[in-house]
Design a protein around this motif. Structure first.
Motif, PDB file in Angstrom:
ATOM      1  N   GLN A 146       4.851  -9.585 -15.995  1.00  7.85           N
ATOM      2  CA  GLN A 146       5.459  -8.852 -15.581  1.00  7.85           C
ATOM      3  C   GLN A 146       6.703  -8.454 -14.502  1.00  7.85           C
ATOM      4  O   GLN A 146       7.734  -8.997 -14.856  1.00  7.85           O
ATOM      5  CB  GLN A 146       5.419  -7.960 -16.648  1.00  7.85           C
ATOM      6  N   LEU A 147       6.151  -8.801 -13.728  1.00  5.35           N
ATOM      7  CA  LEU A 147       6.748  -8.654 -12.328  1.00  5.35           C
ATOM      8  C   LEU A 147       7.244 -10.254 -12.336  1.00  5.35           C
ATOM      9  O   LEU A 147       8.807 -10.367 -11.874  1.00  5.35           O
ATOM     10  CB  LEU A 147       5.249  -8.025 -10.874  1.00  5.35           C
ATOM     11  N   LEU A 148       6.899 -11.062 -12.810  1.00  4.85           N
ATOM     12  CA  LEU A 148       7.454 -12.516 -12.039  1.00  4.85           C
ATOM     13  C   LEU A 148       8.388 -12.904 -13.015  1.00  4.85           C
ATOM     14  O   LEU A 148       9.280 -13.240 -12.451  1.00  4.85           O
ATOM     15  CB  LEU A 148       5.818 -13.809 -12.119  1.00  4.85           C
ATOM     16  N   SER A 149       8.454 -12.489 -13.921  1.00  5.81           N
ATOM     17  CA  SER A 149       9.086 -12.349 -15.258  1.00  5.81           C
ATOM     18  C   SER A 149      10.265 -11.556 -14.785  1.00  5.81           C
ATOM     19  O   SER A 149      11.704 -12.248 -15.427  1.00  5.81           O
ATOM     20  CB  SER A 149       8.894 -11.892 -16.971  1.00  5.81           C
ATOM     21  N   ILE A 150      10.286 -10.965 -14.111  1.00  2.41           N
ATOM     22  CA  ILE A 150      12.082  -9.975 -13.472  1.00  2.41           C
ATOM     23  C   ILE A 150      12.415 -10.453 -12.794  1.00  2.41           C
ATOM     24  O   ILE A 150      13.320 -11.180 -12.045  1.00  2.41           O
ATOM     25  CB  ILE A 150      10.969  -8.895 -13.560  1.00  2.41           C
ATOM     26  N   VAL A 151      11.490 -11.099 -11.459  1.00  5.25           N
ATOM     27  CA  VAL A 151      11.590 -11.671 -10.091  1.00  5.25           C
ATOM     28  C   VAL A 151      12.292 -12.729 -10.293  1.00  5.25           C
ATOM     29  O   VAL A 151      13.283 -12.967  -9.219  1.00  5.25           O
ATOM     30  CB  VAL A 151      10.411 -11.187  -9.274  1.00  5.25           C
ATOM     31  N   LEU A 152      11.819 -13.494 -11.175  1.00  2.00           N
ATOM     32  CA  LEU A 152      11.624 -14.960 -11.211  1.00  2.00           C
ATOM     33  C   LEU A 152      13.258 -15.338 -11.577  1.00  2.00           C
ATOM     34  O   LEU A 152      13.748 -15.692 -10.749  1.00  2.00           O
ATOM     35  CB  LEU A 152      10.692 -15.590 -12.351  1.00  2.00           C
TER      36      LEU A 152
END
Length: 173
Positions: free
Chosen positions: A6-12
């Motif tokens: 989830q963090l990568l799906s937001i940060v990326l």
């Protein structure tokens, strides 16, 4: 693990958006810098072109004024001796050249060198001619000798300098 996804799906996507904005901003600033550079060059051209043309006119006039044919017709007077004509010719060429020294800033080194060479060779022609006549002879004798030596030259250096000036002026058009 799910938290990391989830963090990568937001940060990326946010990182990609920021990177895209960075590229757009850099591209915009580069274009803006180029536009300012073009504007500065345009303004310089507007200011310098008339000055360069005026300098070219003055150098062309210098070359025409120091050509032996024009110079002798302008300077020679009936009562002159060869010595008087010689000194007047040399003085006139030096004065003309010194008066136009500042024009060199508007021309390439090669063009200015051709102008300087034309002046020096014209002086040399006059001095060689004077060595062939007696200083007390009539000025007409010196004039004839100058014309004779001038005709014997392989190439007219004044004409070459004029051509060089005109070629450089054509670059600006």
């Amino acid at each position: 693990m799910e938290y990391l996804i989830q963090l990568l799906s937001i940060v990326l996507p946010a990182g990609l958006v920021i990177y895209g904005m960075f590229i757009i901003t850099v591209s915009f600033l580069k274009k803006e810098k180029e536009m300012k550079w073009v504007d500065i060059k345009t303004k310089n051209t507007e200011l310098l072109l008339p000055l360069r043309l005026q300098a070219a006119e003055r150098l062309c006039l210098l070359m025409e004024r120091i050509s032996p044919n024009n110079l002798i017709r302008r300077i020679n007077e009936p009562g002159f001796t060869a010595g008087e004509l010689h000194s007047r010719l040399v003085e006139e060429i030096r004065n003309e050249f010194n008066h136009n020294l500042s024009q060199q800033v508007y021309f390439s080194d090669e063009t200015w060198e051709s102008v300087r060479t034309a002046v020096e060779q014209t002086l040399s022609l006059i001095n060689r001619s004077y060595q062939q006549v007696d200083g007390n002879e009539k000025s007409l004798d010196l004039a004839k000798t100058i014309f004779q030596l001038s005709l014997e030259q392989e190439q007219d250096i004044v004409v070459l300098a004029l051509k060089r000036i005109k070629d450089e002026v054509r670059i600006y058009y």
